[in-house]
Design an enzyme around this catalytic site. Structure first.
Site, PDB file in Angstrom:
ATOM      1  N   ALA A 246      15.448  20.096   8.547  1.00 47.59           N
ATOM      2  CA  ALA A 246      15.375  20.396  10.081  1.00 47.59           C
ATOM      3  C   ALA A 246      15.604  21.658  10.469  1.00 47.59           C
ATOM      4  CB  ALA A 246      16.372  19.356  10.780  1.00 47.59           C
ATOM      5  N   GLU A 249      12.078  24.164   8.955  1.00 39.31           N
ATOM      6  CA  GLU A 249      10.726  23.895   9.223  1.00 39.31           C
ATOM      7  C   GLU A 249      10.373  24.088  10.809  1.00 39.31           C
ATOM      8  OE1 GLU A 249       8.125  21.233   7.702  1.00 39.31           O
ATOM      9  OE2 GLU A 249       8.515  22.606   5.934  1.00 39.31           O
ATOM     10  N   SER A 251      12.122  25.942  13.058  1.00 42.07           N
ATOM     11  CA  SER A 251      12.353  27.193  13.854  1.00 42.07           C
ATOM     12  C   SER A 251      11.176  28.042  13.262  1.00 42.07           C
ATOM     13  CB  SER A 251      13.802  27.898  13.208  1.00 42.07           C
ATOM     14  OG  SER A 251      14.651  27.174  13.897  1.00 42.07           O
ATOM     15  N   CYS A 359      18.475  17.777  19.873  1.00 40.96           N
ATOM     16  CA  CYS A 359      18.361  18.326  18.599  1.00 40.96           C
ATOM     17  C   CYS A 359      19.916  19.044  18.452  1.00 40.96           C
ATOM     18  CB  CYS A 359      17.428  19.620  18.630  1.00 40.96           C
ATOM     19  SG  CYS A 359      17.785  20.544  17.436  1.00 40.96           S
ATOM     20  N   GLU A 368      17.914  32.345  17.054  1.00 42.20           N
ATOM     21  CA  GLU A 368      17.153  32.849  16.052  1.00 42.20           C
ATOM     22  C   GLU A 368      15.640  33.324  16.783  1.00 42.20           C
ATOM     23  OE1 GLU A 368      18.084  30.240  11.951  1.00 42.20           O
ATOM     24  OE2 GLU A 368      16.385  29.539  13.374  1.00 42.20           O
TER      25      GLU A 368
END
Lengths: 411, 64
Positions: A246, A249, A251, A359, A368
């Protein structure tokens, strides 16, 4: 679930989910969107021919995803699995943050939350900035056109999640490949199992190493919990695998897709380049998250009791699907949803889900994205697609995450 | 404005800190909410309302 003889004729029921319109590839599938004009809850048929409740309205999604009468237990008969491999392996699934409810969920989630708090993620910002700058430098020094996915989108979140977990980044080709195989809906159950086993074996060996030689990272933290008897090695392996998969992939996809979307909206891109206020920059990221909602496959739940909801009677054992893109494009919550508006107040979006399963890594993803969106287009103001938009290959609508596997760019 | 948080409900998403970091923090060991200021001043009221609205676990209550 309704009895087989009362099922609606095939042509009268919405088949979840239809394909996106190639002319508007960033928008949710047209028939799914159209449901926002009718009712917040409807019936839909999935890949195995079974019918379930489809909750599309924003307010209704919020209500159902925080309703304690709704369960995530994927071992219940009638559970609306996203695809065949998931259905085939559900009986083998140990308890995780994805399929646990109530106290079990709290216990597992709280073993995973420590490394991802907002203050800890904020402290990583300089490191994220440094990696972003280095990756952009390298891309600019290399040949044109470049693939943004391999130049920046994948390596940045991979570097960060590796540093957090304590997984050697040198192994990224191995785990990126296997994480990819384990999550693609077009792979067979056997292929997914093999990928999961390879990845699990790798992480189990790393955890055993961390039990002997702990460092300052998440895997060492899990290793200490194994020693204390709070976790078994298989449980810790699974938690590590969830974080690793998680953690990169999703981000990665937001970096790629966000760039493709912004290049198609030059006015908004120009506006983004000019933003110097932190809050405005944060808000821009929220709007891009809303617009793309890459967690497109729909949250899966099952009713744990009978209850009335939005004018329908939900029965215990009924499957419930919550397609997050539909809620994020509900005009009641986001007027003119098809308009990308970086000044829109979008913080109430469901891109990270809603309810207790929201999440875990969202604050890492946010920072990010704030760093990448705030850096890439300023440093490379002439950035553009190296192919026609029509040539971009999007993953199909039933893939777990909405993505473009390759984004050729030039400058 | 009086703010009440429910540590049992909290899932450590960090949304409240995002919205109002002068009022909310997260516990070092597991990220559970820490209320820094249970009577925030008026200039923070909008941010605190946002924090309550974006909490996915509905763990923040505001008593006006």
């Amino acid at each position: 679930m309704a009895e087989a003889d009362t099922l609606a004729p095939d042509e009268q029921i919405y088949h979840y989910q239809d394909d996106r319109d190639p002319k508007c590839p960033f928008a949710p599938p047209p028939k799914l969107r159209a449901l926002n004009e009718t009712a917040p809850v409807s019936r839909a048929r999935i890949w195995d021919g079974s019918d379930h409740w489809l909750v599309t309205g924003h307010a209704a999604q919020r209500a159902i995803l925080s309703d304690p009468r709704v369960s995530s237990d994927d071992k219940q008969p009638g559970f609306p699995y996203p695809n065949k491999p998931m259905a085939d392996t559900a009986h083998l699934h140990p308890l995780t943050i994805f399929n646990a409810d109530g106290a079990d969920h709290t216990r597992i989630r709280r073993m995973m939350t420590r490394p991802f708090t907002r203050p800890r993620m904020e402290a990583l910002r300089p490191k994220i900035q440094q990696f972003t700058d280095e990756l952009i430098d390298k891309m600019l020094d290399g040949p044109k056109p470049a693939d943004l996915v391999t130049s920046l989108s994948l390596p940045l979140p991979s570097l960060m999640i590796c540093a957090l977990l304590g997984v050697p980044y040198e192994d990224h080709e191995f785990f990126q490949e296997h994480a990819g195989l384990a999550t693609r809906s077009d792979k067979t159950t056997e292929e997914q199992n093999a990928a999961n086993e390879a990845l699990g074996g790798y992480l189990a060996r790393l955890l055993q190493k961390k039990m002997e030689e702990p460092e300052e990272d998440v895997l060492s933290d899990f290793a200490a919990r194994i020693k204390d008897g709070d976790l078994t090695l298989p449980e810790a392996t699974l938690l590590s695998m969830i974080l690793l998969i998680a953690g990169h992939e999703t981000s990665a996809s937001m970096i790629t897709m966000g760039t493709a979307l912004l290049l198609e909206n030059p006015d908004e891109l120009a506006r983004l380049r000019e933003i110097d206020d932190t809050k405005d920059a944060q808000n821009a990221v929220e709007e891009i998250l809303r617009y793309l909602t890459i967690a497109q496959f729909g949250q899966r739940r099952i009713a744990a009791e009978d209850f009335e909801f939005e004018g329908v009677q939900i029965k215990r054992g009924d499957g419930i699907i919550v397609p997050l893109p539909a809620g994020n494009w509900d005009p009641e919550a986001f007027p003119e949803p098809e308009k990308l508006d970086l000044t829109r107040k979008a913080t109430h979006h469901h891109a990270f889900g809603w309810g207790i399963h929201q999440c875990l890594g969202q604050q890492l993803a946010r920072i990010e994205l704030q760093v990448v969106y705030g850096t890439l287009y300023r440093r490379v103001p002439t950035l553009r697609l190296a192919v026609d938009r029509d040539e971009l290959a999007f993953r199909p609508a039933d893939a777990l995450a909405f993505a473009i596997p390759e984004l050729p760019v030039t400058w | 404005m009086k703010v009440v948080v429910d540590e049992e409900k909290c899932v450590a998403a960090g949304q409240c800190v995002n919205a109002a970091m002068d009022v909310f923090d997260q516990r070092e060991e597991d990220g559970i909410v820490v209320l820094l200021d249970e009577n925030p001043s008026d200039d923070l009221a909008d941010d605190v309302r946002t924090a309550a609205a974006v909490c996915p676990a509905l763990a923040i209550r505001i008593e006006e």
